[in-house]
Design an enzyme around this catalytic site. Structure first.
Site, mmCIF file in Angstrom:
data_model
loop_
_atom_site.group_PDB
_atom_site.id
_atom_site.type_symbol
_atom_site.label_atom_id
_atom_site.label_comp_id
_atom_site.label_asym_id
_atom_site.label_seq_id
_atom_site.Cartn_x
_atom_site.Cartn_y
_atom_site.Cartn_z
ATOM 1 N N ASP A 48 0.859 -1.176 0.000
ATOM 2 C CA ASP A 48 0.000 0.000 0.000
ATOM 3 C C ASP A 48 0.905 1.239 0.000
ATOM 4 O O ASP A 48 2.115 1.139 0.264
ATOM 5 C CB ASP A 48 -0.886 -0.039 1.239
ATOM 6 C CG ASP A 48 -1.712 1.212 1.427
ATOM 7 O OD1 ASP A 48 -2.425 1.595 0.478
ATOM 8 O OD2 ASP A 48 -1.632 1.816 2.509
ATOM 9 N N ASP A 89 -0.186 5.224 0.966
ATOM 10 C CA ASP A 89 -0.409 6.183 2.057
ATOM 11 C C ASP A 89 -0.479 5.470 3.398
ATOM 12 O O ASP A 89 -1.270 4.545 3.584
ATOM 13 C CB ASP A 89 -1.722 6.943 1.831
ATOM 14 C CG ASP A 89 -1.670 7.840 0.608
ATOM 15 O OD1 ASP A 89 -0.890 8.791 0.609
ATOM 16 O OD2 ASP A 89 -2.414 7.556 -0.354
ATOM 17 N N ASP A 138 -1.661 -0.884 5.925
ATOM 18 C CA ASP A 138 -1.894 -0.243 7.225
ATOM 19 C C ASP A 138 -3.372 -0.190 7.598
ATOM 20 O O ASP A 138 -3.710 0.388 8.626
ATOM 21 C CB ASP A 138 -1.318 1.174 7.230
ATOM 22 C CG ASP A 138 -2.147 2.154 6.391
ATOM 23 O OD1 ASP A 138 -2.552 1.775 5.271
ATOM 24 O OD2 ASP A 138 -2.378 3.282 6.844
#
Length: 220
Positions: free
Chosen positions: A11, A13, A172
């Site tokens: 991922d 961001d 995240d």
């Protein structure tokens, strides 16, 4: 995870980069264009991860609702504010470049799977000198469906030519966990990202506090 992987899918961001300051600035400029009060970074962080359109919708909803029935014009204004300044304050998390270099040197193929708009993704990776590490980048505009739909990860695997048994997802958020589980892949979650749910409650195979630990987790 019980063996060395051939590929790692990341991922963006909250996982590879701390982009919250620039996202918050662009969100607040967009809100100000319609006379809305600004939001703090602690407000914006949990809004990140489901694509730019959802981010804009959530931001306006926190300040009275969208000014119109269609998010498109407000999304475009946000992108106009964001894309030229997407790396004014955005930085990789500590240890990212060194860890990616290590993994690549160990023969691990690296990719990015993000709901972020594709142009912004490529521009940010290039500006931060991270683009050199990734064989494949699939942004929100390229995906058949966004995370948490596993089709997003499967699109990355198809481009890599690698089976899901040979790959690991690193993220995240709940979107990363659900997409990875749907693709029958293990998933590692970074504890320092922008999750709306406590990281240890996401159902990941592993939660880590230090990006550099991925050297041992992925490459053995």
């Amino acid at each position: 995870m019980n063996r060395v992987k051939r590929a790692a899918i990341f991922d963006l961001d909250g996982t590879l980069i701390d982009s919250l300051p620039d996202l918050t600035t662009a969100v607040n400029k967009t809100l100000a264009d319609w006379g809305r009060e600004p939001l703090g970074g602690t407000d914006v962080g949990p809004m990140v991860g489901d694509g730019a359109g959802t981010l804009v919708t959530r931001a306006f909803n926190a300040r009275g609702g969208l000014p119109g029935p269609d998010v498109a014009p407000f999304l475009q204004r946000f992108l106009d504010h964001y894309e030229p300044h997407a790396t004014d304050q955005t930085k990789p998390w500590p240890g990212v470049a060194e860890t990616l270099q290590y993994l690549r040197d160990k023969g691990i193929v690296l990719a990015v799977c993000t709901n972020k708009p594709t142009k912004a993704t490529h521009d940010i990776l290039a500006a931060l000198d991270l683009d050199q590490f990734f064989a494949v980048v699939v942004g929100g505009d390229d995906a058949p469906a966004l995370k948490p739909n596993p089709a997003h990860i499967n699109a990355v695997l198809d481009r890599l030519g690698i089976h899901h048994d040979d790959a690991v997802m690193v993220g995240d958020s709940i979107n990363d966990v659900l997409a990875a589980k749907g693709a029958n892949m293990p998933v590692v979650v970074m504890s320092f990202g922008y999750s709306r749910v406590p990281p240890h409650e996401l159902g990941a195979d592993l939660v880590i506090d230090d990006f550099a630990l991925l050297k041992r987790v992925i490459a053995g």
